[in-house]
Design an enzyme around this catalytic site. Structure first.
Site, mmCIF file in Angstrom:
data_model
loop_
_atom_site.group_PDB
_atom_site.id
_atom_site.type_symbol
_atom_site.label_atom_id
_atom_site.label_comp_id
_atom_site.label_asym_id
_atom_site.label_seq_id
_atom_site.Cartn_x
_atom_site.Cartn_y
_atom_site.Cartn_z
ATOM 1 N N CYS A 70 -1.513 -26.508 43.557
ATOM 2 C CA CYS A 70 -0.389 -27.198 42.926
ATOM 3 C C CYS A 70 -0.058 -26.374 41.697
ATOM 4 O O CYS A 70 -0.964 -26.016 40.922
ATOM 5 C CB CYS A 70 -0.786 -28.614 42.529
ATOM 6 N N CYS A 118 6.549 -24.876 44.092
ATOM 7 C CA CYS A 118 5.953 -26.197 44.296
ATOM 8 C C CYS A 118 5.320 -26.212 45.682
ATOM 9 O O CYS A 118 6.031 -26.044 46.685
ATOM 10 C CB CYS A 118 7.055 -27.256 44.210
HETATM 11 N N1 DGL Z 1 4.023 -28.701 41.217
HETATM 12 C C1 DGL Z 1 3.936 -29.378 42.458
HETATM 13 C C2 DGL Z 1 3.097 -28.588 43.476
HETATM 14 O O1 DGL Z 1 2.910 -27.390 43.360
HETATM 15 C C3 DGL Z 1 3.566 -30.831 42.576
HETATM 16 C C4 DGL Z 1 3.642 -31.872 41.590
HETATM 17 C C5 DGL Z 1 4.245 -33.167 42.142
HETATM 18 O O2 DGL Z 1 3.523 -33.987 42.729
HETATM 19 O O3 DGL Z 1 5.465 -33.290 41.977
HETATM 20 O O4 DGL Z 1 2.649 -29.132 44.430
#
Ligand code: DGL
Length: 264
Positions: free
Chosen positions: A188, A75
């Site tokens: 993301c 993330c």
């Molecule tokens: N998957 C997450 C990232 O790589 C973000 C998604 C969220 O806002 O929770 O930033």
């Protein structure tokens, strides 16, 4: 029975699966636990203190419950904020996911690169430092989306997501003029879930940079040894929810165990 490394992959939701699937290809022999912090999703909408206050203690509970040999923070929104804190608090090695600005700027021919992330990731000082250190003279356009991560989750849950809803979110990535944007960083982990739609909806072709294969190589290098016998790959929502039928179908090739609890 021989011992294998246990790798815990963590995200706010389903985006980390785009990293998870690459790690599994690199280390098919390991044990896996995927934790989606859906109880707190989306991280991009929380302020920095709230994300730190959530992730650091939760990670302590996950480490105590699952004894991983490596943890992957799949993330960007969390990695760009909590990695130093996690590394100084816990012994286990952490692999983070941060915007792939260096490879994108090396690859760009027009020197116009967009970074598409959550509103949180594009605001971070960490992201700005990456641009200062690795921007290589490129003009970098930071595009924060408040909606794309949730749209990616809807699509994976089998819901209809309109082209227009995606097109409006990616449109600011495309800067025209004598030198057009030719490279977009997927900053993301949710966004590669929508990559085919991005390619179709883009006003002109660009290179979409997904760092997942590089993160998988780094994880595979760190996952040496291991202290537990191999267990079936386990998928957990922190809310205790069970995957929807459409999501369960998408997860079926990757997981055999859908544990309801993240911690005992
Ligand atoms: N998957 C997450 C990232 O790589 C973000 C998604 C969220 O806002 O929770 O930033």
């Amino acid at each position: 029975m021989s011992s294998v490394p246990t790798i815990l992959v963590f995200d706010s939701g389903l985006g980390g699966l785009t990293v998870f699937r690459e790690i599994v290809k690199a280390r098919p022999d390991a044990s896996y636990i995927y934790v989606a912090d859906d109880a707190f999703f989306p991280y991009g909408q929380h302020d920095e203190a709230t994300v730190i206050g959530r992730v650091v203690p939760l990670m302590g509970e996950l480490i105590a419950a699952h004894a991983p040999d490596v943890v992957v923070i799949a993330c960007n929104t969390a990695s760009t904020l909590v990695l130093p804190n996690l590394r100084s608090t816990y012994q286990v090695p952490f692999v983070g996911t941060v915007p792939a600005i260096k490879p994108a700027c090396s690859a760009s021919k027009t020197h116009r690169v967009s970074v598409l992330g959550t509103s949180g990731t594009v605001r971070r000082e960490y992201t700005k430092a990456l641009i200062r250190d690795f921007g290589q003279g490129c003009e970098i356009n930071l595009v924060g989306s408040a909606k794309l991560a949730a749209l990616a989750e809807s699509a994976l849950n089998g819901e209809d997501v309109a082209d227009a809803a995606i097109a409006v979110e990616i449109a600011p990535c495309f800067l025209d003029g004598p030198a057009r944007t030719d490279t977009v960083v997927l900053a993301c982990t949710h966004y590669p879930l929508l990559l085919e739609r991005f390619v179709t909806l883009a006003p002109w072709p660009v290179d979409w940079i997904d760092p997942a294969p590089a993160i998988a190589r780094r994880t595979a290098d760190l996952a040496r040894g291991g202290s537990q016998p191999r267990r079936p790959a386990r998928f957990i929502f922190t809310s205790g929810a069970r995957p929807s039928p459409a999501l369960a179908r998408a997860l079926a090739p990757l997981f055999t165990d859908f544990g309801a609890r993240a911690v005992a």
